[in-house]
Motif scaffolding. Structure first.
Motif, PDB file in Angstrom:
ATOM      1  N   THR A   1       0.823  -1.221   0.000  1.00  0.00           N
ATOM      2  CA  THR A   1       0.000   0.000   0.000  1.00  0.00           C
ATOM      3  C   THR A   1       0.853   1.264   0.000  1.00  0.00           C
ATOM      4  OG1 THR A   1      -0.136   0.240   2.406  1.00  0.00           O
ATOM      5  CG2 THR A   1      -1.771  -1.184   1.381  1.00  0.00           C
ATOM      6  N   GLY A   2       2.130   1.130   0.312  1.00  0.00           N
ATOM      7  CA  GLY A   2       3.005   2.313   0.384  1.00  0.00           C
ATOM      8  C   GLY A   2       2.835   3.092   1.675  1.00  0.00           C
ATOM      9  N   ASN A   3       2.378   2.421   2.733  1.00  0.00           N
ATOM     10  CA  ASN A   3       2.155   3.087   4.017  1.00  0.00           C
ATOM     11  C   ASN A   3       3.447   3.116   4.847  1.00  0.00           C
ATOM     12  OD1 ASN A   3       1.153   4.067   6.440  1.00  0.00           O
ATOM     13  ND2 ASN A   3       0.205   2.116   7.028  1.00  0.00           N
ATOM     14  N   MET A   4       3.954   4.314   5.084  1.00  0.00           N
ATOM     15  CA  MET A   4       5.209   4.448   5.855  1.00  0.00           C
ATOM     16  C   MET A   4       4.938   4.846   7.303  1.00  0.00           C
ATOM     17  SD  MET A   4       7.334   6.620   3.052  1.00  0.00           S
ATOM     18  CE  MET A   4       8.963   6.484   3.758  1.00  0.00           C
ATOM     19  N   ASP A   5       3.680   4.826   7.684  1.00  0.00           N
ATOM     20  CA  ASP A   5       3.284   5.436   8.963  1.00  0.00           C
ATOM     21  C   ASP A   5       3.012   4.396  10.041  1.00  0.00           C
ATOM     22  OD1 ASP A   5       2.603   7.593  10.578  1.00  0.00           O
ATOM     23  OD2 ASP A   5       0.494   7.470  10.070  1.00  0.00           O
ATOM     24  N   ARG A   6       3.803   3.349  10.111  1.00  0.00           N
ATOM     25  CA  ARG A   6       3.527   2.277  11.068  1.00  0.00           C
ATOM     26  C   ARG A   6       4.393   2.480  12.305  1.00  0.00           C
ATOM     27  NH1 ARG A   6      -0.915  -0.628  10.833  1.00  0.00           N
ATOM     28  NH2 ARG A   6      -0.626  -1.293   8.680  1.00  0.00           N
ATOM     29  N   HIS A   7       4.094   3.455  13.090  1.00  0.00           N
ATOM     30  CA  HIS A   7       4.941   3.748  14.255  1.00  0.00           C
ATOM     31  C   HIS A   7       4.646   2.829  15.430  1.00  0.00           C
ATOM     32  CE1 HIS A   7       1.374   6.228  15.292  1.00  0.00           C
ATOM     33  NE2 HIS A   7       1.437   6.557  14.025  1.00  0.00           N
ATOM     34  N   HIS A   8       3.367   2.492  15.608  1.00  0.00           N
ATOM     35  CA  HIS A   8       2.942   1.586  16.668  1.00  0.00           C
ATOM     36  C   HIS A   8       2.007   0.538  16.080  1.00  0.00           C
ATOM     37  CE1 HIS A   8       4.246   5.034  19.075  1.00  0.00           C
ATOM     38  NE2 HIS A   8       4.429   4.164  20.053  1.00  0.00           N
ATOM     39  N   TYR A   9       1.775  -0.501  16.812  1.00  0.00           N
ATOM     40  CA  TYR A   9       0.729  -1.452  16.429  1.00  0.00           C
ATOM     41  C   TYR A   9       0.057  -1.927  17.705  1.00  0.00           C
ATOM     42  CZ  TYR A   9       3.936  -5.199  17.792  1.00  0.00           C
ATOM     43  OH  TYR A   9       4.769  -6.031  18.499  1.00  0.00           O
ATOM     44  N   GLU A  10      -1.110  -2.546  17.559  1.00  0.00           N
ATOM     45  CA  GLU A  10      -1.873  -2.928  18.749  1.00  0.00           C
ATOM     46  C   GLU A  10      -2.254  -4.405  18.697  1.00  0.00           C
ATOM     47  OE1 GLU A  10      -5.067  -0.085  19.715  1.00  0.00           O
ATOM     48  OE2 GLU A  10      -4.005   1.442  18.556  1.00  0.00           O
ATOM     49  N   THR A  11      -2.399  -4.997  19.897  1.00  0.00           N
ATOM     50  CA  THR A  11      -2.922  -6.369  20.009  1.00  0.00           C
ATOM     51  C   THR A  11      -3.977  -6.364  21.111  1.00  0.00           C
ATOM     52  OG1 THR A  11      -1.235  -6.931  21.650  1.00  0.00           O
ATOM     53  CG2 THR A  11      -0.730  -7.490  19.362  1.00  0.00           C
ATOM     54  N   PHE A  12      -4.830  -7.376  21.118  1.00  0.00           N
ATOM     55  CA  PHE A  12      -5.812  -7.491  22.202  1.00  0.00           C
ATOM     56  C   PHE A  12      -5.128  -8.086  23.430  1.00  0.00           C
ATOM     57  CE2 PHE A  12      -8.843  -7.522  18.576  1.00  0.00           C
ATOM     58  CZ  PHE A  12      -9.596  -6.433  18.978  1.00  0.00           C
ATOM     59  N   LYS A  13      -5.203  -7.343  24.547  1.00  0.00           N
ATOM     60  CA  LYS A  13      -4.549  -7.787  25.784  1.00  0.00           C
ATOM     61  C   LYS A  13      -5.029  -9.151  26.237  1.00  0.00           C
ATOM     62  CE  LYS A  13      -3.326  -3.539  28.193  1.00  0.00           C
ATOM     63  NZ  LYS A  13      -3.891  -2.472  28.988  1.00  0.00           N
ATOM     64  N   ILE A  14      -6.309  -9.394  26.064  1.00  0.00           N
ATOM     65  CA  ILE A  14      -6.947 -10.605  26.593  1.00  0.00           C
ATOM     66  C   ILE A  14      -6.278 -11.886  26.076  1.00  0.00           C
ATOM     67  CG2 ILE A  14      -8.701 -10.723  24.756  1.00  0.00           C
ATOM     68  CD1 ILE A  14     -10.731 -11.496  26.910  1.00  0.00           C
ATOM     69  N   PHE A  15      -5.672 -11.824  24.900  1.00  0.00           N
ATOM     70  CA  PHE A  15      -5.062 -13.025  24.309  1.00  0.00           C
ATOM     71  C   PHE A  15      -3.573 -13.158  24.641  1.00  0.00           C
ATOM     72  CE2 PHE A  15      -8.470 -12.236  20.961  1.00  0.00           C
ATOM     73  CZ  PHE A  15      -9.327 -13.199  21.467  1.00  0.00           C
ATOM     74  N   GLY A  16      -3.019 -12.235  25.394  1.00  0.00           N
ATOM     75  CA  GLY A  16      -1.587 -12.300  25.718  1.00  0.00           C
ATOM     76  C   GLY A  16      -0.725 -11.996  24.506  1.00  0.00           C
TER      77      GLY A  16
END
Ligand SMILES: Nc1ncnc2c1ncn2[C@@H]1O[C@H](COP(=O)(O)OP(=O)(O)OP(=O)(O)O)[C@@H](O)[C@H]1O
Ligand SMILES: [Mn+2]
Length: 535
Positions: free
Chosen positions: A414-429
């Motif tokens: 996609t050409g996205n250079m803006d991946r500074h953070h990412y998220e996961t669901f806490k409940i699954f560890g």
């Protein structure tokens, strides 16, 4: 004496002449020999000298760029670069001007360069079916190990994580003991089936239902979402569902301004829509469903909001209703969002479960950019950066590093250079998928392939086998990635979603990813050495 002197001078001149003639002869013969015996034209051998690349730490990607991307189409068309900001008139003209994947008037500019799906693949070179990679995938683990040994490698380039076999997959619904009733919303049902592996299964009936409802349900309330840098609205629907709205600011053809950094680039609502479709087609299912929709500025926004947001509404000199909201980038009168005359297009992303039900954990991306005008991040100068990452939890075991590789491929496409953070669901560890959120800065430069987005794959030489198989399937057709995207997005209410050059870029970039993987497989050395001991 005089005669003798003259003779000496004559002899010297004569000798010089002979020497010049002999030298010329030697040079001519040398050239002849080079052309005739080696068969290599001089121009080419001089040319080779020019191509020598100095590999300093600053040019970690120099080798790849030269070796892998010499044929890559880049900045071929500049005349299509529209640098002016959108005006309401342009927005209205856009909604109807491309139908059913037909070529837009602007695409005429690109006609020389254009390749239709089904004809020659990306670029002018013959189709590459990557049969060498297919052969490698067919090998069993023992044969792969032997192959790598023969190639003097011990590092797994392609790997199927063992944990992903058949096992009981936990869902948010089960873990939170959610009770789904007859009158539960589609979004609640969707949330309940989110698993530790993905947001939804391939056969989920809720995805299309969500898309339909977000595109048609009555809007009852609108507030601005805090956090993030650009304007976003939280939309409440009559059926109690919620969506995250990003407004259209520009026509599809507008490209990232050349002097904009990735972190100051405008967000594109259509990039959010397209990213959802791409994530689904690649089989990740890590992006929330997103649809496009046309809104009535007066009845569906102005009359449904209050307070601070309401205070930013105004009437423009051409009598259109506009607003700008409050945020850190582009929320002022000169960057207002205006109706045309009273309609506004935007993207609607299904809302994540509330933080009470399923809070997310925010992770700093190991390959994040510096977000500084002059500074570089460590991964940009350290060729052994992946080895460092591999030693740090949660990247030292399990699926996480593979997820980052998927994300890198996804963002490169996609050409996205803006991946500074990412998220996961806490409940699954830690043993859970990484969410694909925030794609507004993708699809900005269709003629430029940003290889640094692939840094995780280039530096680790790692890719999940299922991802590689999907990429090869789109590379070899019969349905190419661009065509699959065109078909998938054709049912969106504001289709066509992407400008044709962006679709072509997808095919081209997909081939580049495969070339990077081939490179990992073929070379005795790792693209960036230092990860030889990994098993
Ligand atoms: N579909 C969604 N539902 C609920 N919350 C969301 C959704 N998508 C994103 N968010 C949350 O909103 C935050 C901001 O969203 P997003 O990243 O898209 O905005 P942004 O303005 O582009 O942010 P930034 O400028 O920091 O990149 C995200 O960090 C995420 O936690
Ligand atoms: Mn963003």
């Amino acid at each position: 004496m005089l005669r003798g002197g003259l003779k000496w001078k004559e002899r010297i001149v004569l000798g010089l002449c002979v020497a010049v003639v002999l030298f010329t002869l030697v040079v001519v013969v040398d050239i002849q020999m080079d052309l005739g015996m080696s068969g290599r034209p001089l121009v080419a051998s001089h040319g080779r000298v020019k191509y020598v690349v100095e590999d300093g730490p600053e040019s970690v990607y120099g080798r790849f760029r030269n070796r892998l991307l010499q044929k890559t189409h880049s900045a071929a068309v500049t005349s299509a670069n529209i640098s002016k900001e959108s005006l309401p008139n342009e927005i209205s003209g856009l909604n109807g001007h491309i139908k059913d994947g037909a070529v837009s008037p602007n695409d005429a500019i690109l006609s020389n360069d254009k390749q239709k799906d089904g004809e020659k693949p990306s670029g002018q070179h013959p189709h590459d079916d990557f049969s060498d990679i297919v052969d490698y995938i067919m090998l069993d683990d023992g044969e792969r190990a032997k192959f790598r040994k023969e190639m003097d490698r011990s590092h797994p380039i392609v790997h199927q994580p063992t944990k992903e076999g058949k096992r009981k997959v936990r869902t948010i619904g089960e873990m939170k003991k959610m009770v789904i009733e007859k009158n539960s919303t589609t979004l609640e049902k969707f949330h309940a089936q989110i698993s530790e592996d993905a947001l939804y299964p391939a056969d989920s009936p809720f995805v299309d239902q969500l898309l339909h409802e977000m595109a048609t349900e009555a809007i009852v309330h609108v507030v601005q979402k805090t956090g993030g840098t650009q304007l976003k609205l939280i939309i409440d629907f009559a059926n109690n569902m919620e969506a995250l709205f990003k407004p259209m600011r520009f026509p599809r053809e507008q490209q990232t301004l050349p002097n904009h950094f990735y972190f100051t680039d405008y967000e594109r609502h259509n990039a959010e829509i397209a990213a959802f479709h791409l994530d689904r087609l690649l089989g990740f299912h890590r992006a929330m469903p997103v649809t496009g929709r046309l809104l009535n500025m007066t009845t569906e926004l102005y009359q449904k909001c209050e307070g601070e947001l309401l205070n930013t509404f105004f009437v423009s000199p051409s009598d259109n209703l506009c607003f700008h909201g409050k945020c850190s980038y582009y929320c002022d009168t000169s960057h207002a969002i205006c109706g045309n005359p009273d309609t506004l297009e935007g993207s609607f992303a299904a809302f994540l479960p509330s933080s009470k039900v399923a809070p997310t954990k925010v992770w700093r991306h190991p390959w994040r950019r510096s977000y500084h005008k002059r500074r570089k991040a460590q991964w940009e100068t350290d060729p052994n950066y992946c080895q460092l990452v591999r030693e740090i939890p949660p990247y030292d075991k399990g699926r996480r590093l593979y997820d980052l590789m998927d994300m890198s491929v996804f963002d490169f496409l996609t050409g996205n250079m803006d991946r500074h953070h990412y998220e996961t669901f806490k409940i699954f560890g830690n043993e859970t998928f990484t969410l694909h959120l925030d794609h507004g800065r993708g699809f900005g430069k269709p003629y430029h392939d940003e290889l640094t987005i692939l840094a995780p794959v280039l530096q680790c030489c790692l890719l999940r086998q299922s991802t590689l198989e999907t990429l090869i399937r789109f590379q070899n057709g019969p349905v190419k990635l661009s065509q699959a995207m065109r078909m998938s997005m054709s049912t969106d209410p504001v289709a066509p979603i992407l400008w044709e050059p962006h679709l072509e870029a997808l095919n081209r970039r997909l081939e580049t990813v495969l070339r990077v993987i081939r490179d990992c497989l073929q070379k005795g050395e790792s693209p960036i050495s230092g990860n030889e001991n990994e098993t």
